[in-house]
Design an enzyme around this catalytic site. Structure first.
Site: not given
Length: 393
Positions: A166-167, A250, A347, A373
């Site tokens: 995930w870099i 961050e 919509g 998370t």
């Protein structure tokens, strides 16, 4: 107070430089990101040259780096302003900006020795080097201390082996701030600056993602990667402190991105509700639409105040883990609600790519995952609360 006056309050612009920065970045976002965002999202390509231009042409790197080092000598509020403004137009591009500006530049300046600063900060500020941070691994995301990438000292080199996952920016980065295990204990973590050209480093699989599709996300594979000993950041086995410290800014930047997504989503749904008619009425006259827009606006305003209040406190000298976690938790949950509400107000149109709200909603979901998370934020908040003396909240 008229809502438009919110941008003139000291909370959002403690210094004149903050207001000037917002105006500059807002203009750049509208001129450079707005029209291209859909194209880069659909093509899953990254506008690398534009990110380099943020250093080469627009001098938007190094917000928290002192003037004498070529930076702007500003603060966490400046980071929040830039991330909020850019995310109104393209959160994915903003995520790559964050990886370079916050995860590498801010982190290295406040954690590294002067030799590393002098070597890597100037080219990073000028856009000559694009940078990234490598912390997560296939089996160690939120549980970052579960990382298995190892760094072993051999002569005047460190030899690194492992896989990072995930870099952000890995596909184009010239240098990485990378964390690795360097001792037998769980907290024996060290940090290094690793250049793309170093022997034993290669870029692995590029992820196909639901959102943030312009921002490239790849594996980083280290196979007997040779790192000069002078590229150790600080002291061996002592990187955990600055890792946790940088996580706070961050998380604040991610919360600011959520503000930008929500603000744009609000503008889209308010404009649409004033134009669209059903059953002979403008749809803003219907209670269901009023509910979605009013709730969205109230939640956005509350989160925005929390994020900017937290920004006044976040600095390298003291920990603000409780406030940073609360800001990220609140703002990212809010952005998902607001962007989803925008789709509902629009919509069928909101579900198509002709309008930006479906892209904004896809991008918003990542913010509840990255930087720890939201479930981890809840755990961290509870841990910090029970340690407070006299429950001074």
């Amino acid at each position: 107070m008229h809502p438009s006056l919110i941008f003139d309050m000291d909370l959002y612009h403690p210094k004149p430089e903050h207001k000037e920065l917002r105006e500059l970045v807002g203009t750049l976002g509208q001129d450079l990101l707005e029209k291209a965002a859909r194209h880069y999202d659909e093509q899953e390509n990254f506008n690398e040259e534009l990110l380099r231009d943020f250093g080469r042409k627009y001098s938007l790197f190094g917000l928290t780096v002192p003037l004498e080092m070529g930076g702007h000598g500003l603060d966490a509020t400046a980071e929040v302003i830039v991330h909020e403004e850019l995310s109104m137009y393209d959160p994915a591009f903003t995520l790559s900006y964050l990886a370079h500006e916050v995860l590498f530049v801010n982190n290295l300046y406040h954690s590294g020795q002067d030799t590393l600063r002098q070597k890597y900060i100037p080219p990073a500020l000028k856009g000559e080097f694009l940078c990234a941070m490598a912390m997560s691994e296939p089996q160690a995301g939120t549980d970052v201390l579960g990382m298995k990438t190892m760094a072993q000292k051999r002569g005047n080199l460190y030899i690194l082996n492992g896989t990072k996952q995930w870099i952000t920016n890995a596909e184009c980065a010239d240098a990485f701030l990378l964390y690795a295990r360097s001792g037998p204990n769980r907290k024996d973590i060290s940090a290094f600056v690793i250049e793309r050209r170093f022997k034993g480093l290669r870029i692995g699989k590029k992820e196909a993602k639901m959102g943030m599709r312009q921002s490239p996300t790849c594996q980083l594979i280290l196979e007997d990667c040779e790192v000069p000993e002078e590229n150790l950041i600080g002291r061996e086995n002592e990187a955990l402190l600055h890792m946790m410290r940088n996580l706070e800014i961050e998380r604040l930047a991610l919360a600011a991105m959520a503000l930008g997504i929500a603000r744009r989503s609000l503008k889209e749904m308010i404009t649409y509700a004033q134009q669209r008619e059903a059953f002979g009425k403008k749809i803003y006259e219907f209670g269901q639409i009023q509910h979605l827009i009013a709730e969205s606006y109230a939640r956005y305003r509350a989160s925005r105040a929390l994020v900017y209040e937290t920004a006044l406190c976040v600095n390298p000298q003291e920990r603000q883990s409780l406030s940073a976690a609360a800001a990220k938790l609140s703002a990212t949950q809010m952005a998902e609600f607001v962007s989803r509400s925008a789709i509902q107000v629009l919509g069928g149109n909101g579900y198509t790519r002709d309008y930006p709200v479906e892209r904004l909603h896809r991008d918003a979901i990542l913010l509840s995952i990255g930087g720890g998370t939201n479930e981890a934020m809840q755990k961290n908040i509870m841990k910090d609360l029970v340690q407070l003396e006299n429950l001074d909240i």
